[in-house]
Design an enzyme around this catalytic site. Sequence first.
Site, PDB file in Angstrom:
ATOM      1  N   GLY A  29       0.883  -1.181  -0.085  1.00 31.84           N
ATOM      2  CA  GLY A  29       0.045   0.002   0.087  1.00 31.84           C
ATOM      3  C   GLY A  29       0.625   1.277   0.079  1.00 31.84           C
ATOM      4  O   GLY A  29       1.992   1.063  -0.216  1.00 31.84           O
ATOM      5  N   ASN A  30       0.225   2.475   0.130  1.00 28.80           N
ATOM      6  CA  ASN A  30       0.958   3.698   0.157  1.00 28.80           C
ATOM      7  C   ASN A  30       0.393   4.453   1.400  1.00 28.80           C
ATOM      8  O   ASN A  30      -0.564   4.156   1.886  1.00 28.80           O
ATOM      9  CB  ASN A  30       1.134   4.392  -1.129  1.00 28.80           C
ATOM     10  CG  ASN A  30      -0.133   4.675  -1.654  1.00 28.80           C
ATOM     11  OD1 ASN A  30      -1.280   5.533  -1.053  1.00 28.80           O
ATOM     12  ND2 ASN A  30      -0.840   3.904  -2.810  1.00 28.80           N
ATOM     13  N   ARG A  31       0.928   5.587   1.606  1.00 28.24           N
ATOM     14  CA  ARG A  31       0.331   6.651   2.611  1.00 28.24           C
ATOM     15  C   ARG A  31      -0.595   7.489   2.400  1.00 28.24           C
ATOM     16  O   ARG A  31      -0.886   8.378   3.189  1.00 28.24           O
ATOM     17  CB  ARG A  31       1.882   7.389   3.033  1.00 28.24           C
ATOM     18  CG  ARG A  31       2.967   6.631   3.684  1.00 28.24           C
ATOM     19  CD  ARG A  31       4.065   7.544   4.052  1.00 28.24           C
ATOM     20  NE  ARG A  31       5.211   6.606   4.529  1.00 28.24           N
ATOM     21  CZ  ARG A  31       5.406   5.936   5.214  1.00 28.24           C
ATOM     22  NH1 ARG A  31       4.574   5.839   6.291  1.00 28.24           N
ATOM     23  NH2 ARG A  31       6.688   5.312   5.573  1.00 28.24           N
ATOM     24  N   SER A  32      -1.327   7.207   1.440  1.00 27.59           N
ATOM     25  CA  SER A  32      -2.423   8.168   0.910  1.00 27.59           C
ATOM     26  C   SER A  32      -3.687   7.992   2.034  1.00 27.59           C
ATOM     27  O   SER A  32      -4.063   6.755   2.221  1.00 27.59           O
ATOM     28  CB  SER A  32      -2.929   7.952  -0.412  1.00 27.59           C
ATOM     29  OG  SER A  32      -3.977   8.527  -0.754  1.00 27.59           O
TER      30      SER A  32
END
Length: 219
Positions: A29-32
């Site tokens: 995943g990512n930090r959005s």
Amino acid sequence: VAQNDFAGKKVLITAGGTKEAIDPVRYIGNRSSGKMGYALASAAAARGATVTLISGPTNLKVACGIKVEYVEAASDMRTAVLAHYNESDIVIKAAAVADYRPQSTAEHKIKKTGDTLQLVLERNPDILLELGQLKKQQMLIGFAAETQQLVLHAQEKLAKKNLDMIIANDVSVPGVGFNADHNIAKVLYRDGRIEELSKMSKEHMANIILDKILAECRK
Ligand code: C5P
């Protein structure tokens, strides 16, 4: 802000990050956080637009009156976005879509046997690139999050993806951008104009971005 200045407009917005499954319990995943996309969706709905929000997993609440579809992986987001694209007037791609996904998803939880584990990743479809190629009446707005050469990279994306506008965020600045309540951005247009948006809440910035979209629609 003028009330109802988006009445009659169908606005499609993507928000949040995607999750790409490694096995049944793990993902990339990512930090959005989804905050910027949700702020745009709320503001557009408050101004009278018919809003469809395609959301990756977030902890946020959706304002009432907004039709929302939840997705996880980039490929699911692509399907959902394409299903609404033809009927949309304005499309804002604020989601942080994963560029790569595991080439295969393990059927069962991967056990910790080896000292190292290698994952092979393959490219995800670039949804916005595809939308740019299919574009008819739609006004198409992208986001760019960069840690270096912000303007140059944003200009390249604007051209390559056939966008009308791109909102560029420098995500190396502490306290703004990913997962923050505030943002600093530059707005770039096809004709080379660049406008600076100073530090402000994402809610405020959402309304300013919508003002700029409307100004372009009226040209
Ligand atoms: O090229 P890059 O991923 O940085 O471009 C960012 C823009 O493209 C964002 O608006 C994002 O939502 C969109 N995007 C997409 N599909 C991808 C990757 C990015 O729609 N696979």
